[in-house]
Scaffold this motif. Structure first.
Motif, PDB file in Angstrom:
ATOM      1  N   ASP A 194     104.446  20.698  21.293  1.00 33.62           N
ATOM      2  CA  ASP A 194     105.643  21.470  20.978  1.00 33.62           C
ATOM      3  C   ASP A 194     105.367  22.621  20.021  1.00 33.62           C
ATOM      4  O   ASP A 194     106.299  23.214  19.468  1.00 33.62           O
ATOM      5  N   HIS A 195     104.100  22.963  19.806  1.00 34.70           N
ATOM      6  CA  HIS A 195     103.760  24.089  18.944  1.00 34.70           C
ATOM      7  C   HIS A 195     103.359  25.276  19.821  1.00 34.70           C
ATOM      8  O   HIS A 195     102.343  25.214  20.518  1.00 34.70           O
ATOM      9  N   LEU A 196     104.159  26.312  19.778  1.00 33.15           N
ATOM     10  CA  LEU A 196     103.832  27.535  20.504  1.00 33.15           C
ATOM     11  C   LEU A 196     103.154  28.496  19.537  1.00 33.15           C
ATOM     12  O   LEU A 196     103.727  28.844  18.497  1.00 33.15           O
ATOM     13  N   VAL A 197     101.941  28.907  19.872  1.00 31.77           N
ATOM     14  CA  VAL A 197     101.170  29.765  18.973  1.00 31.77           C
ATOM     15  C   VAL A 197     100.619  30.963  19.742  1.00 31.77           C
ATOM     16  O   VAL A 197     100.393  30.907  20.954  1.00 31.77           O
ATOM     17  N   SER A 216      98.712  37.152  10.259  1.00 32.09           N
ATOM     18  CA  SER A 216     100.103  37.429  10.632  1.00 32.09           C
ATOM     19  C   SER A 216     100.460  36.954  12.039  1.00 32.09           C
ATOM     20  O   SER A 216     101.550  37.248  12.536  1.00 32.09           O
ATOM     21  N   HIS A 217      99.575  36.217  12.690  1.00 34.53           N
ATOM     22  CA  HIS A 217      99.839  35.775  14.057  1.00 34.53           C
ATOM     23  C   HIS A 217     100.969  34.743  14.076  1.00 34.53           C
ATOM     24  O   HIS A 217     100.970  33.798  13.290  1.00 34.53           O
ATOM     25  N   PRO A 218     101.934  34.895  14.990  1.00 31.29           N
ATOM     26  CA  PRO A 218     103.100  34.012  14.989  1.00 31.29           C
ATOM     27  C   PRO A 218     102.841  32.636  15.606  1.00 31.29           C
ATOM     28  O   PRO A 218     101.988  32.479  16.474  1.00 31.29           O
ATOM     29  N   ALA A 226     111.975  30.428  19.005  1.00 31.06           N
ATOM     30  CA  ALA A 226     110.898  30.584  19.988  1.00 31.06           C
ATOM     31  C   ALA A 226     111.370  31.397  21.189  1.00 31.06           C
ATOM     32  O   ALA A 226     110.628  32.249  21.700  1.00 31.06           O
ATOM     33  N   GLU A 227     112.597  31.137  21.644  1.00 31.50           N
ATOM     34  CA  GLU A 227     113.145  31.914  22.761  1.00 31.50           C
ATOM     35  C   GLU A 227     113.174  33.402  22.433  1.00 31.50           C
ATOM     36  O   GLU A 227     112.797  34.240  23.271  1.00 31.50           O
ATOM     37  N   ARG A 228     113.636  33.727  21.249  1.00 29.72           N
ATOM     38  CA  ARG A 228     113.737  35.143  20.871  1.00 29.72           C
ATOM     39  C   ARG A 228     112.358  35.801  20.776  1.00 29.72           C
ATOM     40  O   ARG A 228     112.186  36.959  21.170  1.00 29.72           O
ATOM     41  N   LEU A 229     111.368  35.066  20.264  1.00 29.41           N
ATOM     42  CA  LEU A 229     110.008  35.607  20.192  1.00 29.41           C
ATOM     43  C   LEU A 229     109.441  35.827  21.593  1.00 29.41           C
ATOM     44  O   LEU A 229     108.746  36.833  21.842  1.00 29.41           O
ATOM     45  N   LEU A 230     109.716  34.900  22.500  1.00 35.22           N
ATOM     46  CA  LEU A 230     109.240  35.059  23.870  1.00 35.22           C
ATOM     47  C   LEU A 230     109.924  36.246  24.558  1.00 35.22           C
ATOM     48  O   LEU A 230     109.290  37.024  25.268  1.00 35.22           O
ATOM     49  N   GLU A 231     111.221  36.386  24.333  1.00 37.02           N
ATOM     50  CA  GLU A 231     111.972  37.495  24.921  1.00 37.02           C
ATOM     51  C   GLU A 231     111.439  38.843  24.451  1.00 37.02           C
ATOM     52  O   GLU A 231     111.360  39.815  25.204  1.00 37.02           O
ATOM     53  N   SER A 232     111.041  38.906  23.173  1.00 43.71           N
ATOM     54  CA  SER A 232     110.582  40.166  22.593  1.00 43.71           C
ATOM     55  C   SER A 232     109.093  40.433  22.848  1.00 43.71           C
ATOM     56  O   SER A 232     108.585  41.495  22.500  1.00 43.71           O
ATOM     57  N   GLY A 233     108.392  39.449  23.431  1.00 44.29           N
ATOM     58  CA  GLY A 233     106.981  39.599  23.704  1.00 44.29           C
ATOM     59  C   GLY A 233     106.093  39.388  22.511  1.00 44.29           C
ATOM     60  O   GLY A 233     104.877  39.669  22.565  1.00 44.29           O
ATOM     61  N   GLN A 234     106.644  38.862  21.418  1.00 42.42           N
ATOM     62  CA  GLN A 234     105.846  38.630  20.210  1.00 42.42           C
ATOM     63  C   GLN A 234     105.057  37.338  20.269  1.00 42.42           C
ATOM     64  O   GLN A 234     104.157  37.114  19.480  1.00 42.42           O
ATOM     65  N   LEU A 235     105.434  36.474  21.208  1.00 39.25           N
ATOM     66  CA  LEU A 235     104.767  35.175  21.313  1.00 39.25           C
ATOM     67  C   LEU A 235     104.411  34.889  22.768  1.00 39.25           C
ATOM     68  O   LEU A 235     105.227  35.129  23.654  1.00 39.25           O
TER      69      LEU A 235
END
Length: 238
Positions: free
Chosen positions: A106-109, A214-216, A229-238
């Motif tokens: 459950d850790h998205l890196v 600084s890696h998310p 996590a959803e918002r980071l995926l949507e923005s392409g940051q993760l």
């Protein structure tokens, strides 16, 4: 290099999103598939997955996924999944006799965390934990994450409730088989957790840290973290 993924727990705090945590879909893809995909992007070529709660369902899904995506996967069954997470590691001991990555289902890196950790120099018979020194970053809840006290590249202490800390545990480790000796020592002292083993390694001066910069990363452990996590995926940051 192999990657061990712990996926045995019940994941009750995320129950509103799905019955089986590793298979909860986030932006259309199950959590554990995203974890595997990120490790593969970093160069991991084989996975050992420890399942427990509703394990037959997870193993069936991963068999289909592995065949479809040509992923080499070994299953380990933890029938004591209601105990702490270190038990899952010990169940996998016979499959891991060389350095290996360890992470949670459950850790998205950011894949760069895996990539940089594998490329960094490390000493034999040590375990290196990827840590986040950005403890004021609101991305991960300081009341929920595991805290780490580091000094001179080593772990001094690790735990959920320690007050003196300067980093967060990202849930990503580069292990050598000494991890299993530390797990056995910790278990003999009544602590079944991975953090317990890391404290043993700290006493042995065998616990190292790797700064992720600084890696998310996000521990997707509850609905709030899921939304982040959803918002980071949507923005392409993760």
């Amino acid at each position: 290099m192999k990657c061990l993924i712990v996926a045995a727990g019940q994941g009750a705090r995320l129950r509103e999103k799905g019955e089986l945590k590793p298979l909860i879909s986030i932006k259309g893809t199950p959590l554990i598939e995203r974890v595997i995909g990120r490790a593969r992007d970093a160069g991991v070529d084989e996975f050992v997955v420890v399942s427990g709660y509703r394990g037959a369902e997870l193993r069936s899904h991963l068999d289909d996924f592995s065949a479809r995506e040509q992923v080499r996967t070994t299953h380990v069954v933890n029938d004591e999944w209601d105990r702490a997470n270190g038990v899952s590691l010990l169940k996998a001991k016979r499959h891991l006799d060389e350095p290996f990555l360890l992470t949670m289902c459950d850790h998205l890196v950011d894949p760069e965390i895996f990539r940089s950790l594998m490329a960094a120099p490390f000493e034999p018979e040590t375990v290196t934990l990827a840590v986040d020194f950005n403890i004021d970053n609101p991305l991960n809840d300081p009341e929920d994450v595991t805290r780490v006290k580091c000094s001179d590249g080593r772990i001094e202490h690790i735990g959920k409730v320690i007050r003196d800390f300067n980093a967060f545990d990202t849930g990503v480790f580069l292990c050598t088989p000494i991890m299993f000796a530390a797990l056995e020592e910790s278990q003999a002292n009544g602590d079944d957790s991975i953090s317990g083993a890391m404290n043993v390694l700290a006493r042995w001066r065998k616990a190292r840290v790797f700064d992720i910069g600084s890696h998310p990363w996000v521990d997707v452990d509850d609905p709030i973290a899921f939304g982040k996590a959803e918002r980071l995926l949507e923005s392409g940051q993760l």
